[in-house]
Design a protein around this motif. Structure first.
Motif, PDB file in Angstrom:
ATOM      1  N   VAL A  14       0.853  -1.181   0.000  1.00  0.00           N
ATOM      2  CA  VAL A  14       0.000   0.000   0.000  1.00  0.00           C
ATOM      3  C   VAL A  14       0.893   1.236   0.000  1.00  0.00           C
ATOM      4  N   SER A  15       0.620   2.167  -0.898  1.00  0.00           N
ATOM      5  CA  SER A  15       1.473   3.341  -1.040  1.00  0.00           C
ATOM      6  C   SER A  15       1.256   4.344   0.098  1.00  0.00           C
ATOM      7  N   ILE A  16       2.239   5.204   0.298  1.00  0.00           N
ATOM      8  CA  ILE A  16       2.158   6.242   1.333  1.00  0.00           C
ATOM      9  C   ILE A  16       0.965   7.176   1.088  1.00  0.00           C
ATOM     10  N   PRO A  17       0.700   7.633  -0.149  1.00  0.00           N
ATOM     11  CA  PRO A  17      -0.478   8.489  -0.344  1.00  0.00           C
ATOM     12  C   PRO A  17      -1.790   7.813   0.082  1.00  0.00           C
ATOM     13  N   VAL A  18      -1.919   6.524  -0.173  1.00  0.00           N
ATOM     14  CA  VAL A  18      -3.121   5.809   0.253  1.00  0.00           C
ATOM     15  C   VAL A  18      -3.169   5.732   1.780  1.00  0.00           C
ATOM     16  N   LEU A  19      -2.033   5.489   2.410  1.00  0.00           N
ATOM     17  CA  LEU A  19      -1.997   5.450   3.878  1.00  0.00           C
ATOM     18  C   LEU A  19      -2.378   6.808   4.456  1.00  0.00           C
ATOM     19  N   ARG A  20      -1.894   7.872   3.853  1.00  0.00           N
ATOM     20  CA  ARG A  20      -2.231   9.222   4.347  1.00  0.00           C
ATOM     21  C   ARG A  20      -3.731   9.492   4.248  1.00  0.00           C
ATOM     22  N   ARG A  21      -4.345   9.053   3.168  1.00  0.00           N
ATOM     23  CA  ARG A  21      -5.799   9.223   3.044  1.00  0.00           C
ATOM     24  C   ARG A  21      -6.534   8.384   4.087  1.00  0.00           C
ATOM     25  N   THR A  22      -6.000   7.235   4.410  1.00  0.00           N
ATOM     26  CA  THR A  22      -6.612   6.332   5.382  1.00  0.00           C
ATOM     27  C   THR A  22      -6.670   6.951   6.764  1.00  0.00           C
ATOM     28  N   VAL A  23      -5.639   7.682   7.170  1.00  0.00           N
ATOM     29  CA  VAL A  23      -5.582   8.214   8.538  1.00  0.00           C
ATOM     30  C   VAL A  23      -6.375   9.499   8.722  1.00  0.00           C
ATOM     31  N   LYS A  24      -6.895  10.060   7.668  1.00  0.00           N
ATOM     32  CA  LYS A  24      -7.667  11.291   7.812  1.00  0.00           C
ATOM     33  C   LYS A  24      -8.923  11.072   8.650  1.00  0.00           C
ATOM     34  N   GLY A  25      -9.507   9.886   8.598  1.00  0.00           N
ATOM     35  CA  GLY A  25     -10.737   9.606   9.332  1.00  0.00           C
ATOM     36  C   GLY A  25     -10.555   9.450  10.831  1.00  0.00           C
ATOM     37  N   PRO A  26      -9.709   8.517  11.274  1.00  0.00           N
ATOM     38  CA  PRO A  26      -9.654   8.233  12.711  1.00  0.00           C
ATOM     39  C   PRO A  26      -8.988   9.306  13.565  1.00  0.00           C
ATOM     40  N   GLY A  27      -8.184  10.157  12.999  1.00  0.00           N
ATOM     41  CA  GLY A  27      -7.499  11.167  13.801  1.00  0.00           C
ATOM     42  C   GLY A  27      -6.407  10.554  14.666  1.00  0.00           C
ATOM     43  N   LYS A  28      -5.973  11.296  15.686  1.00  0.00           N
ATOM     44  CA  LYS A  28      -4.881  10.852  16.552  1.00  0.00           C
ATOM     45  C   LYS A  28      -5.399   9.871  17.596  1.00  0.00           C
ATOM     46  N   ASN A  29      -4.659   8.780  17.785  1.00  0.00           N
ATOM     47  CA  ASN A  29      -5.074   7.749  18.734  1.00  0.00           C
ATOM     48  C   ASN A  29      -3.847   6.954  19.158  1.00  0.00           C
ATOM     49  N   HIS A  30      -3.365   7.220  20.367  1.00  0.00           N
ATOM     50  CA  HIS A  30      -2.151   6.575  20.867  1.00  0.00           C
ATOM     51  C   HIS A  30      -2.324   5.063  21.017  1.00  0.00           C
ATOM     52  N   GLU A  31      -3.447   4.654  21.560  1.00  0.00           N
ATOM     53  CA  GLU A  31      -3.680   3.214  21.764  1.00  0.00           C
ATOM     54  C   GLU A  31      -3.700   2.465  20.430  1.00  0.00           C
ATOM     55  N   LEU A  32      -4.370   3.032  19.436  1.00  0.00           N
ATOM     56  CA  LEU A  32      -4.394   2.431  18.104  1.00  0.00           C
ATOM     57  C   LEU A  32      -2.981   2.374  17.520  1.00  0.00           C
TER      58      LEU A  32
END
Length: 117
Positions: A14-32
């Motif tokens: 999975v490319s970095i641009p796809v990963l960046r789009r993926t994290v836009k939803g959940p926001g910051k989460n230390h436990e995750l």
């Protein structure tokens, strides 16, 4: 990937641009982030660096993760996505730049360039 020093034990491609789009939803989460890091694939570790909450990251966590870096991409992604915003980033960079291990030293050097003593 190997041509560019990206040599993880496990990867899904999975490319970095796809990963960046993926994290836009959940926001910051230390436990995750901690769970993603433990999953130990290229993508989950990069995602961990993207979703971790820098205010909850300890110096001990930074040291542990740096010791586990075994290829350039994970080193650079963690430094750029997470560590550079840490309260103790400068102190850690100085400490790591004097390290002997390749990726510990790289973590302490500006932009991943070779350190000069």
């Amino acid at each position: 990937m190997a041509r560019y020093g990206i040599t993880p034990g496990k990867a899904y491609g999975v490319s970095i641009p796809v990963l960046r789009r993926t994290v836009k939803g959940p926001g910051k989460n230390h436990e995750l982030a901690m769970k993603l890091w433990e999953a130990d694939t290229q993508e989950t570790r990069v995602l961990a660096s993207m979703v971790d909450d820098v205010s909850q990251v300890t110096g001990e966590q930074m040291d542990e993760w740096v010791k586990e870096f075994d290829y350039r991409e994970i080193c650079d992604q963690c430094c750029m996505n997470l560590f550079e915003d840490h309260l103790h980033a400068y102190d850690k960079a100085i400490e790591w730049s004097h390290g002997d291990e390749e990726f510990v030293k790289r973590s302490g050097c500006n932009d991943g360039k070779t350190c000069r003593e």
